[in-house]
Design a protein around this motif. Sequence first.
Motif, PDB file in Angstrom:
ATOM      1  N   LEU A  36       0.821  -1.214   0.000  1.00 15.14           N
ATOM      2  CA  LEU A  36       0.000   0.000   0.000  1.00 15.14           C
ATOM      3  C   LEU A  36       0.852   1.259   0.000  1.00 15.14           C
ATOM      4  N   GLY A  37       0.437   2.216  -0.817  1.00 12.17           N
ATOM      5  CA  GLY A  37       0.986   3.575  -0.751  1.00 12.17           C
ATOM      6  C   GLY A  37      -0.180   4.542  -0.625  1.00 12.17           C
ATOM      7  N   ILE A  38      -0.083   5.495   0.305  1.00 14.92           N
ATOM      8  CA  ILE A  38      -1.104   6.545   0.433  1.00 14.92           C
ATOM      9  C   ILE A  38      -0.373   7.880   0.505  1.00 14.92           C
ATOM     10  N   ASP A  39      -0.620   8.732  -0.478  1.00 15.23           N
ATOM     11  CA  ASP A  39       0.083  10.012  -0.540  1.00 15.23           C
ATOM     12  C   ASP A  39      -0.816  11.073  -1.146  1.00 15.23           C
ATOM     13  N   ARG A  40      -0.484  12.346  -0.825  1.00 16.12           N
ATOM     14  CA  ARG A  40      -1.025  13.404  -1.663  1.00 16.12           C
ATOM     15  C   ARG A  40      -0.336  13.273  -3.015  1.00 16.12           C
ATOM     16  N   LEU A  41      -1.040  13.593  -4.095  1.00 17.07           N
ATOM     17  CA  LEU A  41      -0.422  13.513  -5.424  1.00 17.07           C
ATOM     18  C   LEU A  41       0.535  14.701  -5.554  1.00 17.07           C
ATOM     19  N   ASP A  42       1.790  14.471  -5.169  1.00 18.30           N
ATOM     20  CA  ASP A  42       2.777  15.541  -5.118  1.00 18.30           C
ATOM     21  C   ASP A  42       4.106  14.982  -5.609  1.00 18.30           C
TER      22      ASP A  42
END
Length: 478
Positions: A270-276
């Motif tokens: 899993l990866g959870i990030d703001r699209l930055d």
Amino acid sequence: MTTGSADLVIVANRLPVDRVTLPDGSLDWRRSPGGLVSALEPVMRSNDGAWIGWPGVAGEEIEPFVDDGLSLVPVALTESEVEEFYEGFSNGTLWPLYHDVVAKPEFHREWWDAFVTVNQRFANKAAEVAAKDATVWIQDYQMQLVPQMLRDLRPDLRIGFYLHIPFPPAELFQQLPWRRQILEGLLGADLVGFQLSGAAQNFVRLVRQRVGHKTHRDMVYLPDGRSVRAAAFPISIDADDFEKLARSDSVNERAAQIRTALGNPKRVLLGIDRLDYTKGIYSRLRAYSELVKDGHFDVNDSVFVQVATPSRERVEQYRVLRDDIDRLVGRINGDLGRIGQPVIAYLHSSYPRHEMAALYRTADIMVVTPYRDGMNLVAKEYVACRYDNDGALVLSEFAGAANELRQAWQVNPYDINGMKSAILDAATSDERERSRRMKAMRKTVSEHDVASWADGFLAELAAVRPSHGKPVRPVRPS
């Protein structure tokens, strides 16, 4: 709240609430997700506090109001100020500059002028709202001129500033045409807080070199007798709250549903990030796709879920990044996926905390690989949700969290082969090894939670420092 009655004033770019339209068409406010609000809420309630910020809608003048017992004071921004102060100087100049110039910063004089104007408006509002001898805590990179502007207006106040993002080394900061004004703006605070001690040292060094004040260790001595302390206060999360959520039946039921929807794979990454562009999403997905291509992972029993929360979509660099990642995911799934079995399950959407907790519970391996991050609370949230002491965290050494979560599999996100090795090591490690690492990280996160962060900062700010009485040389002219 009457004018000038708040004993504690929080100044931030945004109010802690979002405007929502109810089913009947009427407008209301909903509390924004995030640890900062939950950390400061009890302190605000016990100190007759007020929170100053932009309500998120351009061109709208809104009177101060109370939401769920919190006094909120809106500051209006025009459409052009949103463009030049927020999207421009804050996110087109400061954000890339402070994140190791991962993207090229732009320097526009009009953006700077808007930054000065808006910071002055926030300082004026804080001066108006704060009671005599009140404490004002200013948050983050969008507000770096407010401390000195506020001190000029209200020298009686105790002023703290906290930077949530990294503070760059001198070699990068010196590119900024307004470097001295930013440093002098921050020196209006009695205490300047950073995520890491290296950032505090960068700041003190720059003040000595660029402004010419006398410094010693973490102290700056000003000619007027005042001293400023720069120190690290690593931010955290409400660990108990996350664990409680993760233990709830509804979250565990949702986690089981997610796993079923993914085809009950043996392993979920899993990866959870703001699209930055600072988050390293592109390299991470490439690394995983190569592991699949090399036969280390099989689409029949493994899947990588990547959540990319929409972010700053009006800024060109962010639109380009979104297109690049869309294309990469399409290519990887087209080349390596099968019907009903994508290599990467990609979600460009934001989710409430309940869904995030369910995703954390589902993930066997959490992959957090930013090129540079002030802290990265996602890593800590994952750890807080793994109450069985299972799961593995692969973490960039350039995230502030790497300083505390030393038992994670740490990686250099620029080294794709190194990232592949770390993901593989995490996947093939035995249960005892994973449990040992997770237990240690959970202890750290639970002992240093967001409440202790806020209490630690405010206690340090409240410690009265008498005039330093040191002879100081006059400040060098610019």
